[in-house]
Design an enzyme around this catalytic site. Sequence first.
Site, short mmCIF file in Angstrom:
data_model
loop_
_atom_site.label_atom_id
_atom_site.label_comp_id
_atom_site.label_asym_id
_atom_site.label_seq_id
_atom_site.Cartn_x
_atom_site.Cartn_y
_atom_site.Cartn_z
N SER A 136 8.99 9.77 3.52
CA SER A 136 9.67 10.50 2.44
C SER A 136 11.10 10.89 2.71
O SER A 136 11.51 12.02 2.46
CB SER A 136 8.88 11.75 2.06
OG SER A 136 7.86 11.37 1.22
N ASP B 225 5.52 14.58 -2.48
CA ASP B 225 6.52 14.51 -1.41
C ASP B 225 7.56 15.62 -1.57
O ASP B 225 7.89 16.32 -0.60
CB ASP B 225 7.22 13.15 -1.43
CG ASP B 225 6.25 12.02 -1.24
OD1 ASP B 225 5.10 12.29 -0.85
OD2 ASP B 225 6.63 10.86 -1.49
N TYR C 291 3.86 0.25 -6.71
CA TYR C 291 3.52 1.66 -6.94
C TYR C 291 3.42 1.92 -8.44
O TYR C 291 2.42 2.48 -8.93
CB TYR C 291 4.59 2.55 -6.30
CG TYR C 291 4.29 4.01 -6.39
CD1 TYR C 291 3.62 4.66 -5.36
CD2 TYR C 291 4.64 4.75 -7.51
CE1 TYR C 291 3.33 6.01 -5.44
CE2 TYR C 291 4.35 6.10 -7.60
CZ TYR C 291 3.71 6.72 -6.56
OH TYR C 291 3.41 8.06 -6.64
C1 GLA Z 1 4.53 8.13 -2.50
C2 GLA Z 1 4.85 8.99 -3.72
C3 GLA Z 1 3.91 10.20 -3.81
C4 GLA Z 1 2.44 9.78 -3.67
C5 GLA Z 1 2.25 8.83 -2.48
C6 GLA Z 1 0.85 8.25 -2.43
O1 GLA Z 1 4.82 8.82 -1.33
O2 GLA Z 1 6.19 9.44 -3.69
O3 GLA Z 1 4.14 10.90 -5.03
O4 GLA Z 1 1.95 9.24 -4.86
O5 GLA Z 1 3.16 7.75 -2.50
O6 GLA Z 1 -0.08 9.24 -2.19
#
Ligand code: GLA
Length: 391
Positions: free
Chosen positions: A130, A177, A227
């Site tokens: 993140s 995150d 995603y």
């Molecule tokens: C990424 C996204 C989060 C979450 C994760 C999976 O980090 O930014 O919001 O959905 O993937 O859990």
Amino acid sequence: MDIMPLELVQKFAEAYGPTTAAVHTFFSPGRVNLIGEHIDYNGGYVFPAALTLGIHAAVRVRTDKVIRVRSVNAEGEVSFAIDKDLKYNAADGWANYPKGVIAALAAAGHKLVGADVLYWGNLPDGAGLSSSAAIEVLTGYWALTLSKTQTVDRVALAQLCQKVENQFVGVNCGIMDQFAVAVGKRDHAILLDCATLKYELVPSAMPGYNLIILNTNKRRELADSKYNERRAECDKALELLKKAYPTTPMANLCAATMAQIEATITDPILSKRAKHVVTENQRVVKAVEVLKAGDLIGFGQLLNASHQSLCDDYEVTGDHLNAIVAAAQAQPGCLGARMTGAGFGGCGLAVVSVAETDAFIANVGRAYTAKTGLIAGFYISQVGDGARAQS
Ligand code: GLA
């Protein structure tokens, strides 16, 4: 590598020239999610923690409305005016994150000051810990703090940064995150109900065990498009359930039962996605329960089950994460391991006894390289506080 505020201020002078004006320093962590993957945008529970690794910023206030941003980790400078209509520009690369946050804060009516800013991060690059949430929340934090007209509402800042990611950057992520890096607390993981944003801080120490982050060093390729695809599949599954159960409307996919999914969703892909979501949400609740009871073996088993579900039903693990997690799970002293974050490359995590940690790192490193040809990275994770001013 630790970055000290003094070194940061020195780098600032190298980047922008020597200065007698005040240079303020700030920090925002990255995050690791212990369990509850691809759950936040489905309205269930997640269990992330802020790391002690993250991104620093050195900031000097200007007298005009211009913001200049540079990074020790990248070449070049991007500058923009706060009062102009700010737009995403692919050529600006990473600088789109601070630009998007400044644009959103200005649009929300905050009176912001101009600034020269140097960012410097020690999160492994592209590893899914993140860095984007870290730079977003960091930018919002320094901008609000130095504008001095308001105290920082951490939850509101996390929500604003999620909106930036969704609408300015174009990744349809959930709140996890940004929330974790804004609200994180040293030695605690955050049990967050993503439907209500109610949360509980749960002690994260695991006596006798390390939480080890396993970096595949496989960049998260195609992660953003895949995603958004998973997210759309979940929306589709929820739509079908809502149609089938109009009298008991479901607010989100986590509110469905396995029986309802089996009775309603015939498409095998959508059915697998929904199954992951419902079972993973249950695992989070159970994981917090066993962690609080000190049952680390039970906790490790839930990590393993989470990985299996993300591999078979949600299909976001890929060869590299599967290789590193399998190697980890095979080691003595490892209670459990799973991928963490969005998947498609990036990092895994494992709970490993302190006594076996050195052997674990050597053996997993060797097995992973033999299988993939890549060199893995290992970090013994420490859980730190959320975004903050340093000086
Ligand atoms: C990424 C996204 C989060 C979450 C994760 C999976 O980090 O930014 O919001 O959905 O993937 O859990």
